[in-house]
Enzyme design. Structure first.
Site, short mmCIF file in Angstrom:
data_model
loop_
_atom_site.label_atom_id
_atom_site.label_comp_id
_atom_site.label_asym_id
_atom_site.label_seq_id
_atom_site.Cartn_x
_atom_site.Cartn_y
_atom_site.Cartn_z
N CYS A 2 -5.29 -1.22 8.97
CA CYS A 2 -3.96 -1.80 8.82
C CYS A 2 -3.81 -2.94 9.82
O CYS A 2 -4.77 -3.39 10.43
CB CYS A 2 -2.88 -0.74 9.05
SG CYS A 2 -2.88 0.00 10.69
N LEU A 50 -3.24 -0.14 5.09
CA LEU A 50 -4.16 -0.14 3.96
C LEU A 50 -4.74 1.26 3.91
O LEU A 50 -5.50 1.66 4.79
CB LEU A 50 -5.26 -1.18 4.16
CG LEU A 50 -6.30 -1.30 3.04
CD1 LEU A 50 -5.66 -1.84 1.76
CD2 LEU A 50 -7.46 -2.19 3.47
N ASN A 74 -5.14 0.79 14.04
CA ASN A 74 -5.79 -0.04 13.04
C ASN A 74 -7.28 0.19 13.13
O ASN A 74 -7.88 0.01 14.19
CB ASN A 74 -5.46 -1.52 13.32
CG ASN A 74 -6.36 -2.47 12.56
OD1 ASN A 74 -6.76 -2.20 11.44
ND2 ASN A 74 -6.68 -3.60 13.18
N ASP A 99 -7.69 10.26 10.06
CA ASP A 99 -8.65 10.17 11.16
C ASP A 99 -7.97 9.77 12.46
O ASP A 99 -8.42 10.14 13.55
CB ASP A 99 -9.75 9.16 10.80
CG ASP A 99 -9.20 7.77 10.50
OD1 ASP A 99 -8.32 7.67 9.63
OD2 ASP A 99 -9.65 6.80 11.12
#
Length: 641
Positions: A2, A50, A74, A99
Site C-alpha cells: 500500500c 492494495l 506498506n 502478515d
C-alpha cells in the site's frame, strides 16, 4: 502492499482528518482497494491498501487487543507465519490473517529490537499510545521508499513525496544543494531529496518521535568482512540453498502472481526456482523493442522465450515502440524525482502489461550487485594488467583514447566507449575509478554547468565509500552500491513504476539473508578469473542451460541515446533550448548546447546527462510550475508533431 502516510504535531494540537485524506488522495494508485486512518490527538497515521494477503480481513490500521498500539505498514513480511506461531505460543491473539499484524505483537514483546526479526520489504508507522510515541522504519535494503518532512510544527511521512506536498504551507521547491548530486549520479541518493525541506529516510533506519524529541538510528549494515576458508563448492551449495529459500518465501500470496523475465541469469533463475515450487505454470512477462540496430540491442525476447519454454510458463511478451513523449510527464509525476536511468520507462511498460493478469510480480533486481554482474566490477582486474604495460605505451593509449568516438547503441562505437572510459580511469585509485564508472558527469563538469555551484564538499559516494570499510575490492563496491544506486535508483524506480499501475513487485535476490551471504563471499570466488557472476552461474548449472548462463549481458533499459539523435531530437532541442535553460536559471545554456552537439557528433555518449537534464525540465514543469502532467504531455507532443 500500500502507501502509508501520517503526521505528528509537536504543538500538541490534534491532527485534522482532512489532511490525512488529502495525502492519501495523492497516492490512490498505490492502494486502490481500501483506505483507513487512526487519529489520537497529535498523531495521525493512515494508508491506501492494495490487498495481497487476507483480502477480506487485512484492513489497516491494525491494532492490538486494548487499542494501545496502532500500525500501518506498506510491503510484505515473508516470515510472518513463523513469527505468528511463535507469538501465539506466547499468548498473543491475532485479529486478522494479515502478515503485517505480527509487527504489533512483536513490538509489544521485544520493543524496538523486533525489527531484527523481520524478513521482508516494508516501511511502517507504529503509534504507541501508552508512551505517546511514533516509530517509523524502513527495510534493510530500502526496497520500499519513505519520505519525511520535519519542521518546527510537525513531522510528517509518506511513501511518496507528492503526498507531503498536500500539506498546508508546503510547496514544491527545488533543493539546489542536491542538484549537483543529481547531475553527478543521475539520481538523488538518500537522505537527499529533490524537494527542498523533504528528505528520504535511509534504508535500514528507524525514527522515533517521543516527548517532542526526534531520534533516528541505523539498525543494520552489510557485513564488512569476507569469510575465509570456505571452498567454492561449499559457497555454491550455500548460495543455491538460500536463493531457493528466498524465492519460496516470496511466493506467498492470496492473489495471482507472476514474474518478469528478460532471459538474463537473474530473472531466469527466479523463474526456474518458482516453477519448482509451484503446481501451476508460472506466468511470465517480457518486453522488447521494435526498430533498427539500436532497438535490437535491447530486445531480449528470444532469450526470454527460451527460458519460458524450458520451464513451461504461461508466457506473454510485448513488442513496443513507446510513445516516450506522452509517457515522460506521467511517469515523472509518479517517480516524484527526476532520474537518468531509462529503465523506469521499460519497468512501467512491462508492469502495465503484467497488471492485466496479476497483482504480484517477482523480479531479478539485485543479482548483479550481489554476485558481480556489472562490467564496472572488473575495473580493478583489468587495471592491474594494464599497469604492467610500458609507460610510453599507456601514455600513447591515453592520447588515442581521448579522441575515440562513443555511442552505447552501436556495436563498435559502444566497445570504443568502454575502452575510452577504462583507459581514462586505469591510473586512478580503486574508489575514484569506480566513481568514474558510476558518474553521469564528473564533479568538475557539474560545477562548471551550474550557475550556482554547491556549497558542500562531500557527496553521497564519498559518504558511502567512507562507510564501506571492506578490504575486498569487489565487496567494497557492492557496499557502495547498496548505499546509493541500488535503493535510490533501481529499487526506487521499480517501486514507483510498478505501484503506478497498482502492481506489487518483489525482489527475492535482495532477501537480507541472501545479501549477507553474498557480502561474505571473497571476490576471488565470486568473480573468478574476471568472469562476471562466475560463482552464481556455477550454482545454477543444474537449473539453467549454458546458452542462458553464458549469454552476453544487456541492460534493462531503452535505446534512449539513439532516440535523442533521431525521433526525440526535436523534443531535446525545445526543452533544452538556450532561452528555456536561461529562463529556468540553473545551468549555463552554452554548456548544455555543447553537450547536445558532442552527443550528436559521437564525441561523447551523452545519453545519461542529456536525459537527466531533459527529465529535470519536464519534472520542473509539473512540480515547480504546478502544471498537470497531461497538459505537459500535450505540449511536448506539439514539439515533435
Amino acid at each position: 502492499m500500500c502507501g502509508i502516510h501520517g503526521i505528528y504535531r509537536f504543538d500538541g494540537l490534534s491532527v485534522e482528518p482532512g489532511l490525512l485524506s488529502a495525502m492519501g488522495d495523492r497516492t490512490r494508485h498505490r492502494g486502490p482497494d481500501d483506505e483507513g486512518s487512526h487519529l489520537d490527538g497529535p498523531c495521525g497515521i493512515a494508508m491506501r491498501r492494495l490487498s495481497i494477503i487476507d483480502l477480506a480481513g487485512g484492513h489497516q490500521p491494525l491494532s492490538n487487543a486494548d487499542g494501545s498500539l496502532w500500525l500501518v505498514c506498506n510491503g510484505e513480511i515473508y516470515n510472518y507465519r513463523e513469527l505468528r506461531r511463535e507469538l501465539q505460543e506466547k499468548g498473543y491473539r491475532f485479529k486478522t490473517g494479515s502478515d503485517c499484524e505480527v509487527l504489533i505483537h512483536l513490538y509489544d514483546a521485544e520493543g524496538d529490537a523486533f525489527i531484527q526479526r523481520l524478513n521482508g520489504m516494508f516501511d511502517f508507522a507504529l503509534w504507541d499510545a501508552r508512551r505517546h510515541r511514533l516509530l517509523i522504519g524502513r527495510d534493510r535494503l530500502g526496497v520500499k521508499p519513505l519520505y519525511v518532512l520535519h519542521d518546527w510544527q510537525r513531522l510528517a511521512f509518506a511513501s511518496e513525496a507528492k503526498a507531503l506536498l498536500a500539506l498546508p504551507g508546503i510547496s514544491a521547491e527545488l533543493d539546489r544543494e542536491v542538484l549537483a548530486d543529481y547531475l553527478h549520479l543521475g539520481y538523488v541518493a538518500a537522505p537527499g531529496c529533490i524537494f527542498k525541506g523533504i528528505r528520504k529516510l535511509p534504508p535500514a533506519t528507524l525514527l522515533a518521535v517521543e516527548a517532542g524529541q526526534v531520534r533516528e538510528w541505523r539498525y543494520w549494515r552489510l557485513p564488512d568482512r569476507c569469510t575465509p576458508g570456505v571452498s567454492e563448492s561449499e559457497w555454491c551449495d550455500r548460495v543455491r540453498l538460500q536463493l531457493d529459500e528466498s524465492v519460496r518465501m516470496q511466493m506467498v500470496s492470496d492473489v495471482p502472481i507472476g514474474a518478469f523475465l528478460s532471459g538474463g541469469v537473474d530473472s531466469s533463475a527466479v523463474v526456474g526456482l518458482m516453477a519448482r515450487h509451484s503446481e501451476q505454470p508460472i506466468r511470465t512477462y517480457a518486453i522488447g523493442f521494435a526498430g533498427g540496430e539500436a532497438e535490437a540491442l535491447y530486445n531480449e525476447l528470444p532469450y526470454a522465450r527460451r527460458v519460458a519454454e524450458l520451464f513451461a510458463t504461461e508466457h506473454r511478451e510485448i513488442l513496443v515502440r513507446p510513445d516516450v513523449v506522452s509517457l515522460l510527464p506521467k511517469l515523472l509525476w509518479h517517480m516524484d524525482e527526476p532520474l537518468s536511468d531509462t529503465a523506469f520507462i521499460t519497468t512501467f511498460l512491462v508492469s502495465e502489461f503484467a497488471r492485466e493478469d496479476v497483482k504480484v510480480i517477482l523480479s531479478g533486481v539485485g543479482g548483479d550487485e550481489l554476485f558481480g554482474g556489472y562490467r564496472r566490477y572488473l575495473g580493478g582486474h583489468y587495471a592491474r594488467r594494464y599497469r604492467k604495460l610500458p609507460a610510453w605505451l599507456r601514455s600513447l593509449a591515453g592520447l588515442a583514447a581521448a579522441r575515440l568516438p562513443a555511442d552505447r547503441h552501436a556495436g563498435l562505437l559502444n566497445r570504443l566507449r568502454l575502452a575510452k572510459g577504462f583507459i581514462a580511469s586505469a591510473g586512478m585509485s580503486a574508489d575514484e575509478r569506480y566513481r568514474s564508472y558510476l558518474q553521469v558527469l564528473d564533479r568538475q563538469a557539474v560545477a562548471a554547468l551550474l550557475i550556482q555551484p554547491p556549497g558542500h564538499a562531500s557527496d553521497p559516494l564519498t559518504r558511502a565509500f567512507a562507510a564501506a570499510g571492506n578490504d575486498d575490492e569487489l565487496n567494497r563496491m557492492f557496499a557502495v552500491d547498496a548505499e546509493t544506486q541500488l535503493p535510490d535508483d533501481l529499487l526506487l524506480l521499480t517501486d514507483k513504476m510498478s505501484m503506478a499501475v497498482s502492481l506489487e513487485c518483489r525482489v527475492p535476490l535482495l532477501d537480507h539473508q541472501l545479501v549477507e551471504l553474498a557480502a561474505a563471499i571473497p571476490a576471488s570466488v565470486k568473480v573468478r578469473d574476471g568472469r562476471l557472476k562466475s560463482l552464481l552461474k556455477l550454482a545454477l548449472t543444474d537449473l539453467l542451460p549454458d546458452d542462458i548462463l553464458n549469454r552476453q549481458k544487456r541492460g534493462f533499459g531503452t535505446p534512449m541515446g539513439a532516440w535523442l539523435k533521431r525521433e526525440l531530437a526535436p523534443l531535446l532541442r525545445r526543452l533544452l533550448a538556450p532561452a528555456v535553460v536561461d529562463a529556468r536559471g540553473l545551468f549555463h545554456s552554452a554548456l548544455v548546447a555543447r553537450l547536445i552537439a558532442d552527443h550528436d557528433a559521437n564525441r561523447i555518449d551523452g545519453t545519461d546527462i542529456l536525459l537527466a537534464l531533459l527529465n529535470l525540465e519536464v519534472w520542473s514543469r509539473i512540480y515547480l510550475d504546478r502544471r498537470d502532467p497531461a497538459d505537459v504531455a500535450e505540449e511536448l507532443r506539439s514539439y515533435v508533431a
